[in-house]
Write a protein that holds these residues in place. Structure first.
Motif, PDB file in Angstrom:
ATOM      1  N   HIS A   1       0.808  -1.221   0.000  1.00 37.03           N
ATOM      2  CA  HIS A   1       0.000   0.000   0.000  1.00 37.03           C
ATOM      3  C   HIS A   1       0.840   1.269   0.000  1.00 37.03           C
ATOM      4  O   HIS A   1       0.349   2.340   0.376  1.00 37.03           O
ATOM      5  CB  HIS A   1      -0.950  -0.009   1.200  1.00 37.03           C
ATOM      6  CG  HIS A   1      -1.976  -1.095   1.145  1.00 37.03           C
ATOM      7  ND1 HIS A   1      -2.921  -1.174   0.146  1.00 37.03           N
ATOM      8  CD2 HIS A   1      -2.186  -2.182   1.936  1.00 37.03           C
ATOM      9  CE1 HIS A   1      -3.689  -2.246   0.343  1.00 37.03           C
ATOM     10  NE2 HIS A   1      -3.256  -2.864   1.412  1.00 37.03           N
TER      11      HIS A   1
ATOM     12  N   CYS B   1      -1.296   6.457  -6.551  1.00 40.85           N
ATOM     13  CA  CYS B   1      -2.114   5.279  -6.331  1.00 40.85           C
ATOM     14  C   CYS B   1      -1.458   4.476  -5.207  1.00 40.85           C
ATOM     15  O   CYS B   1      -0.272   4.634  -4.925  1.00 40.85           O
ATOM     16  CB  CYS B   1      -2.266   4.443  -7.594  1.00 40.85           C
ATOM     17  SG  CYS B   1      -0.736   3.694  -8.181  1.00 40.85           S
TER      18      CYS B   1
ATOM     19  N   SER C   1      -1.903   0.913  -4.777  1.00 40.66           N
ATOM     20  CA  SER C   1      -1.929  -0.522  -5.024  1.00 40.66           C
ATOM     21  C   SER C   1      -1.454  -0.777  -6.449  1.00 40.66           C
ATOM     22  O   SER C   1      -1.287   0.145  -7.240  1.00 40.66           O
ATOM     23  CB  SER C   1      -3.350  -1.078  -4.825  1.00 40.66           C
ATOM     24  OG  SER C   1      -4.246  -0.471  -5.757  1.00 40.66           O
TER      25      SER C   1
ATOM     26  N   ASP D   1      -1.664 -11.944  -1.500  1.00 40.99           N
ATOM     27  CA  ASP D   1      -2.143 -11.008  -2.518  1.00 40.99           C
ATOM     28  C   ASP D   1      -1.258 -11.063  -3.756  1.00 40.99           C
ATOM     29  O   ASP D   1      -0.701 -10.055  -4.205  1.00 40.99           O
ATOM     30  CB  ASP D   1      -2.190  -9.584  -1.959  1.00 40.99           C
ATOM     31  CG  ASP D   1      -3.414  -9.362  -1.076  1.00 40.99           C
ATOM     32  OD1 ASP D   1      -4.381 -10.138  -1.224  1.00 40.99           O
ATOM     33  OD2 ASP D   1      -3.415  -8.441  -0.259  1.00 40.99           O
TER      34      ASP D   1
ATOM     35  N   ALA E   1     -10.100  -8.937  -3.305  1.00 31.93           N
ATOM     36  CA  ALA E   1     -10.761  -7.760  -3.877  1.00 31.93           C
ATOM     37  C   ALA E   1     -10.318  -6.522  -3.105  1.00 31.93           C
ATOM     38  O   ALA E   1     -10.352  -6.514  -1.872  1.00 31.93           O
ATOM     39  CB  ALA E   1     -12.277  -7.931  -3.793  1.00 31.93           C
ATOM     40  N   ASP E   2      -9.882  -5.499  -3.831  1.00 30.09           N
ATOM     41  CA  ASP E   2      -9.320  -4.294  -3.227  1.00 30.09           C
ATOM     42  C   ASP E   2      -8.083  -4.601  -2.382  1.00 30.09           C
ATOM     43  O   ASP E   2      -7.820  -3.946  -1.377  1.00 30.09           O
ATOM     44  CB  ASP E   2     -10.370  -3.571  -2.363  1.00 30.09           C
ATOM     45  CG  ASP E   2     -11.516  -3.029  -3.200  1.00 30.09           C
ATOM     46  OD1 ASP E   2     -11.248  -2.503  -4.297  1.00 30.09           O
ATOM     47  OD2 ASP E   2     -12.675  -3.150  -2.766  1.00 30.09           O
TER      48      ASP E   2
ATOM     49  N   GLY F   1      -4.747  -4.294  -6.267  1.00 35.89           N
ATOM     50  CA  GLY F   1      -5.834  -3.518  -6.847  1.00 35.89           C
ATOM     51  C   GLY F   1      -7.191  -4.094  -6.507  1.00 35.89           C
ATOM     52  O   GLY F   1      -7.322  -4.974  -5.652  1.00 35.89           O
ATOM     53  N   GLU F   2      -8.225  -3.614  -7.204  1.00 36.89           N
ATOM     54  CA  GLU F   2      -9.595  -3.973  -6.841  1.00 36.89           C
ATOM     55  C   GLU F   2     -10.013  -5.358  -7.322  1.00 36.89           C
ATOM     56  O   GLU F   2     -10.955  -5.949  -6.794  1.00 36.89           O
ATOM     57  CB  GLU F   2     -10.567  -2.938  -7.408  1.00 36.89           C
ATOM     58  CG  GLU F   2     -10.532  -2.818  -8.923  1.00 36.89           C
ATOM     59  CD  GLU F   2     -11.456  -1.746  -9.445  1.00 36.89           C
ATOM     60  OE1 GLU F   2     -11.707  -1.722 -10.667  1.00 36.89           O
ATOM     61  OE2 GLU F   2     -11.938  -0.934  -8.642  1.00 36.89           O
ATOM     62  N   ASP F   3      -9.318  -5.920  -8.314  1.00 34.90           N
ATOM     63  CA  ASP F   3      -9.725  -7.202  -8.878  1.00 34.90           C
ATOM     64  C   ASP F   3      -9.184  -8.376  -8.080  1.00 34.90           C
ATOM     65  O   ASP F   3      -8.001  -8.416  -7.714  1.00 34.90           O
ATOM     66  CB  ASP F   3      -9.243  -7.322 -10.327  1.00 34.90           C
ATOM     67  CG  ASP F   3      -9.887  -6.288 -11.234  1.00 34.90           C
ATOM     68  OD1 ASP F   3     -11.037  -5.892 -10.946  1.00 34.90           O
ATOM     69  OD2 ASP F   3      -9.243  -5.866 -12.215  1.00 34.90           O
ATOM     70  N   LYS F   4     -10.051  -9.345  -7.841  1.00 35.90           N
ATOM     71  CA  LYS F   4      -9.642 -10.550  -7.131  1.00 35.90           C
ATOM     72  C   LYS F   4      -8.953 -11.508  -8.093  1.00 35.90           C
ATOM     73  O   LYS F   4      -9.385 -11.681  -9.234  1.00 35.90           O
ATOM     74  CB  LYS F   4     -10.869 -11.229  -6.508  1.00 35.90           C
ATOM     75  CG  LYS F   4     -10.548 -12.504  -5.740  1.00 35.90           C
ATOM     76  CD  LYS F   4     -11.804 -13.098  -5.131  1.00 35.90           C
ATOM     77  CE  LYS F   4     -11.482 -14.386  -4.379  1.00 35.90           C
ATOM     78  NZ  LYS F   4     -12.703 -14.984  -3.774  1.00 35.90           N
TER      79      LYS F   4
END
Length: 435
Positions: free
Chosen positions: A291, A301, A303, A361, A393-394, A398-401
């Protein structure tokens, strides 16, 4: 009281450690009889937590000031931010006498910065403390002045009246958005030359705006360093690491408290290079930089994959490394569509001595790289456990799993079982079961 004293003392320790009881419970035991008072009092004063109550902190300071032997019982202490309490003349008089006995001038400390003043007066009277956690709230950092300068005065005394030679575990931190450094707590560290475990949360660096800087303290005996780095730069991180003797454990996690500063945050690759430069014989490394800030297309940004060149490439220099924990933004796995696609990232990354690997992650391609690692297990004869999870997710990428391929998961799981390697993550096992 027909029980042996050792058993009575253990009972007192159970009362002291009980999660639903406070120190008042044990204080009742101390009042029951002279014999119980003698046994229970050292236990009662062995641990103190201010629990964010300034009045409790003031009462504790008054007690150990009037009866100095009580301060000698303290083994573990926690100073946390507080709810305001107006110090009465009774308190002020006692604390002034303590300062005189310690050979320091309080000046306007008690009126302007009572929390920092009382914290230092307590620390000066607990010579046998082994574990200390200091978290500041209303930070005394005006004009770049460090907070614990009263302790610095005591450290400069000849001969010294104060010593923290028993202190082995120190945690320092704050909740202020100003740039608070390790040097802010220099007075504590200077009096405690035998600290082995140091936790800094959050941490901006070794020094910020302090003038004059306290350059007398040492971290030469620190073997376990944990940093919750608030936008810490390569230079600032290196200034801390180089003061440590022989680190065996290093943990770094990015803290966003200083988001937006001009300094560039240390990259994963730079972090490992700093550790290698100072020849630390590490057994455990944990890195979570997922992060941290990145400058992407003119905006910040927090992520996503690291830039090529910022990733960790090799840990081979750490020939005694047994445990490595990392987030998926600190290593790059070439994607299948990439002409340079290969699955040797983990094989090239890890040293022969590795026992535990944890990757959270992570990218889709991390499974294939883990399969190659297990396929090359002869190069890693001590490997016992692996943990692998795709990006949530997130999450840090990023937001995509990221959902791993079932066939690859089955293959990896079978290989792990065949080689007697433990799968150390419940979520990963749940993914397998879901298929």
């Amino acid at each position: 009281m027909s029980l042996p004293e050792e058993i009575v003392q253990l009972i007192c320790r159970q009362l002291s450690n009980h999660r639903y009881l406070d120190s008042q419970t044990l204080s009742f035991v101390c009042r029951a009889s002279k014999a119980l008072n003698r046994i229970a009092t050292p236990v009662l004063y062995s641990r103190f937590n201010s629990w964010e109550k300034m009045k409790k902190m003031a009462s504790f300071l008054r007690s150990i000031s009037l009866r100095p032997e009580l301060g000698g019982y303290v083994q573990e202490i926690v100073f946390s931010r507080f709810y305001w309490f107006e110090l009465t003349e009774d308190y002020l008089s006692i604390f002034a006498d303590v300062a005189t006995r310690l050979g320091i001038d309080l000046g306007s400390w008690l009126e302007e910065y009572p929390y920092e003043a009382m914290t230092q007066l307590i620390i000066a009277q607990i010579p046998n403390v082994k574990i200390m956690d200091v978290s500041t709230h209303e930070v005394y950092a005006d004009d770049g002045v460090g907070a614990f300068t009263l302790l610095e005065q005591m450290a400069a005394q000849v001969p010294r009246r104060v010593s923290l030679h028993q202190l082995q575990q120190l945690t320092i931190g704050h909740s202020d958005i100003r740039r608070i450094s390790v040097g802010y707590f220099g007075g504590i560290i200077e009096l405690a030359p035998h600290i082995r475990e140091l936790t800094i949360s959050p941490c901006y660096g070794l020094y910020c705006d302090e003038e004059p800087k306290n350059t007398r303290f040492s971290l030469s005996n620190v073997t376990k360093l944990t940093i919750d780095g608030g936008h810490i730069s390569k230079t600032q991180l290196e200034s801390i690491v180089r003061l440590c003797g022989q680190l065996e454990s290093f943990e770094f996690k990015h803290h966003t408290i200083y988001a937006g500063l001009q300094e560039i945050s240390v990259t994963p690759r730079e972090l490992i290079e700093i550790l290698a430069l100072h020849k630390h014989t590490l057994r455990s490394i944990s890195v979570d930089l997922g992060h941290r800030e990145r400058q992407k297309t003119g905006m910040f940004c927090f992520s996503g994959l690291c830039d090529d060149g910022d990733q960790i490439l090799s840990l081979k220099e750490f020939s005694r490394l047994e445990t490595f924990k990392i987030d998926g933004t600190s290593v790059l796995f070439p994607e299948v569509a990439n002409p340079d696609y290969h699955t040797n990232i983990l094989v090239n990354l890890l040293p022969r001595s590795i026992r535990h690997v944890e990757l959270i992650d992570a990218q889709y391609e991390s499974v294939a790289n883990m399969i190659r690692l297990i396929d090359s297990v002869a190069k890693f004869p001590f490997l016992e456990e692996v943990t692998l999870t795709g990006n949530t997710a997130d999450g840090r990428l990023g937001e995509d799993k990221v959902e791993f391929d079932k066939h690859e998961l089955d293959t990896l799981h079978a290989m792990l079982e065949r080689n007697g390697i433990t799968l150390g993550n419940d979520r990963y096992q749940a993914e397998l079961n879901a298929y």
